[in-house]
Design a protein around this motif. Structure first.
Motif, PDB file in Angstrom:
ATOM      1  N   ILE A 217      11.685   0.970  -3.399  1.00 55.61           N
ATOM      2  CA  ILE A 217      10.944   1.028  -1.860  1.00 55.61           C
ATOM      3  C   ILE A 217      10.791  -0.150  -1.907  1.00 55.61           C
ATOM      4  O   ILE A 217      10.885  -0.730  -0.235  1.00 55.61           O
ATOM      5  N   ALA A 218      10.525  -1.583  -2.053  1.00 55.26           N
ATOM      6  CA  ALA A 218      10.591  -3.152  -1.499  1.00 55.26           C
ATOM      7  C   ALA A 218      12.051  -3.031  -0.992  1.00 55.26           C
ATOM      8  O   ALA A 218      12.479  -3.487  -0.231  1.00 55.26           O
ATOM      9  N   PHE A 219      13.406  -2.537  -2.046  1.00 56.88           N
ATOM     10  CA  PHE A 219      14.821  -2.705  -0.902  1.00 56.88           C
ATOM     11  C   PHE A 219      14.531  -2.224   0.287  1.00 56.88           C
ATOM     12  O   PHE A 219      15.423  -2.842   1.679  1.00 56.88           O
ATOM     13  N   HIS A 220      14.498  -0.939   0.228  1.00 62.72           N
ATOM     14  CA  HIS A 220      14.444   0.203   1.293  1.00 62.72           C
ATOM     15  C   HIS A 220      13.746  -0.876   2.318  1.00 62.72           C
ATOM     16  O   HIS A 220      14.100  -0.730   3.447  1.00 62.72           O
ATOM     17  N   GLU A 221      12.275  -0.794   2.003  1.00 62.09           N
ATOM     18  CA  GLU A 221      11.336  -1.628   3.091  1.00 62.09           C
ATOM     19  C   GLU A 221      12.315  -3.188   4.138  1.00 62.09           C
ATOM     20  O   GLU A 221      11.986  -3.517   4.993  1.00 62.09           O
ATOM     21  N   THR A 222      12.769  -3.574   2.945  1.00 67.81           N
ATOM     22  CA  THR A 222      13.172  -5.015   2.686  1.00 67.81           C
ATOM     23  C   THR A 222      14.405  -4.723   3.996  1.00 67.81           C
ATOM     24  O   THR A 222      15.161  -5.637   4.630  1.00 67.81           O
TER      25      THR A 222
ATOM     26  N   GLY B 234       1.051  -1.166  -0.056  1.00 65.38           N
ATOM     27  CA  GLY B 234       0.085   0.568  -0.019  1.00 65.38           C
ATOM     28  C   GLY B 234       1.296   1.506  -0.476  1.00 65.38           C
ATOM     29  O   GLY B 234       0.449   2.156  -0.888  1.00 65.38           O
ATOM     30  N   ARG B 235       1.621   1.709   0.994  1.00 66.07           N
ATOM     31  CA  ARG B 235       2.535   2.207   0.826  1.00 66.07           C
ATOM     32  C   ARG B 235       3.170   2.542  -0.476  1.00 66.07           C
ATOM     33  O   ARG B 235       3.616   3.771  -0.954  1.00 66.07           O
ATOM     34  N   ALA B 236       3.922   1.357  -0.890  1.00 68.26           N
ATOM     35  CA  ALA B 236       4.541   1.759  -2.186  1.00 68.26           C
ATOM     36  C   ALA B 236       3.819   2.366  -3.268  1.00 68.26           C
ATOM     37  O   ALA B 236       4.329   3.124  -4.363  1.00 68.26           O
ATOM     38  N   ALA B 237       2.460   1.643  -3.108  1.00 65.12           N
ATOM     39  CA  ALA B 237       1.541   2.061  -4.102  1.00 65.12           C
ATOM     40  C   ALA B 237       0.791   3.196  -4.518  1.00 65.12           C
ATOM     41  O   ALA B 237       1.162   4.151  -5.328  1.00 65.12           O
ATOM     42  N   LYS B 238       1.247   3.763  -3.522  1.00 58.96           N
ATOM     43  CA  LYS B 238       0.753   5.957  -2.913  1.00 58.96           C
ATOM     44  C   LYS B 238       1.982   6.379  -3.875  1.00 58.96           C
ATOM     45  O   LYS B 238       1.710   7.063  -3.949  1.00 58.96           O
ATOM     46  N   THR B 239       2.929   5.701  -3.100  1.00 59.63           N
ATOM     47  CA  THR B 239       4.149   6.751  -4.177  1.00 59.63           C
ATOM     48  C   THR B 239       4.264   6.896  -5.338  1.00 59.63           C
ATOM     49  O   THR B 239       5.021   7.325  -5.983  1.00 59.63           O
ATOM     50  N   VAL B 240       4.719   5.352  -5.811  1.00 55.94           N
ATOM     51  CA  VAL B 240       4.598   5.343  -6.866  1.00 55.94           C
ATOM     52  C   VAL B 240       3.300   6.183  -7.923  1.00 55.94           C
ATOM     53  O   VAL B 240       3.627   6.715  -8.911  1.00 55.94           O
ATOM     54  N   ILE B 241       1.399   6.279  -7.406  1.00 54.63           N
ATOM     55  CA  ILE B 241       0.940   7.197  -7.847  1.00 54.63           C
ATOM     56  C   ILE B 241       1.133   8.603  -8.018  1.00 54.63           C
ATOM     57  O   ILE B 241       1.148   9.228  -8.539  1.00 54.63           O
ATOM     58  N   ALA B 242       2.361   8.554  -6.586  1.00 50.99           N
ATOM     59  CA  ALA B 242       2.609  10.439  -6.573  1.00 50.99           C
ATOM     60  C   ALA B 242       4.103  10.378  -7.842  1.00 50.99           C
ATOM     61  O   ALA B 242       4.019  11.977  -8.447  1.00 50.99           O
TER      62      ALA B 242
ATOM     63  N   ILE C 254       5.732   0.955 -17.081  1.00 50.79           N
ATOM     64  CA  ILE C 254       5.338  -0.704 -16.688  1.00 50.79           C
ATOM     65  C   ILE C 254       7.079  -0.472 -15.545  1.00 50.79           C
ATOM     66  O   ILE C 254       6.979  -0.186 -14.481  1.00 50.79           O
ATOM     67  N   PHE C 255       8.133   0.268 -17.110  1.00 54.71           N
ATOM     68  CA  PHE C 255       9.246   0.576 -15.767  1.00 54.71           C
ATOM     69  C   PHE C 255       8.472   1.756 -15.167  1.00 54.71           C
ATOM     70  O   PHE C 255       9.621   2.110 -14.710  1.00 54.71           O
ATOM     71  N   MET C 256       8.176   3.056 -15.442  1.00 47.33           N
ATOM     72  CA  MET C 256       7.781   3.764 -14.337  1.00 47.33           C
ATOM     73  C   MET C 256       6.856   3.826 -13.001  1.00 47.33           C
ATOM     74  O   MET C 256       6.823   4.058 -11.955  1.00 47.33           O
ATOM     75  N   VAL C 257       6.613   2.274 -13.396  1.00 48.77           N
ATOM     76  CA  VAL C 257       6.212   1.445 -11.811  1.00 48.77           C
ATOM     77  C   VAL C 257       6.931  -0.067 -11.344  1.00 48.77           C
ATOM     78  O   VAL C 257       7.082   0.817 -10.003  1.00 48.77           O
TER      79      VAL C 257
END
Length: 101
Positions: free
Chosen positions: A90-95, A35-43, A80-83
């Motif tokens: 974000i995935a690496f950061h969160e991990t 969810g957090r990643a989706a918000k960032t990608v949308i922004a 797709i690249f932009m997503v």
């Protein structure tokens, strides 16, 4: 000599995006951050779209080994690249910064 990754022909770029997108999705899911990643990608998406459209329009780069399908003046692979790219970051950061209970 570089390895030839063009085995997927015009789907090469798309295949690499699906591969890295799957990794991003799995890491985000594991970290509970979809969810957090989706918000960032949308922004970020509108900025990325304008930037990408402009650089393609003025001829800064040309994308080979792509499907040839465009949407709103930009190849679908670039959408797709932009997503995928921000999602993977974000995935690496969160991990890496996962809170252990």
């Amino acid at each position: 000599m570089r390895p030839d990754i063009s085995v997927f022909g015009r789907y090469t770029y798309l295949a690499t995006e699906v591969f890295w997108g799957a990794i991003a999705f799995l890491l985000l899911r594991r970290a509970g951050a979809l969810g957090r990643a989706a918000k960032t990608v949308i922004a970020l998406y509108p900025i990325a779209y304008v930037w990408d459209w402009y650089t393609l329009e003025i001829g800064i780069f040309d994308i080979e080994l792509r499907t040839g399908r465009d949407f709103l003046g930009v190849p679908i692979e670039e959408h797709i690249f932009m997503v995928v790219v921000p999602s993977l970051v974000i995935a690496f950061h969160e991990t890496l910064h996962e809170v252990v209970d």
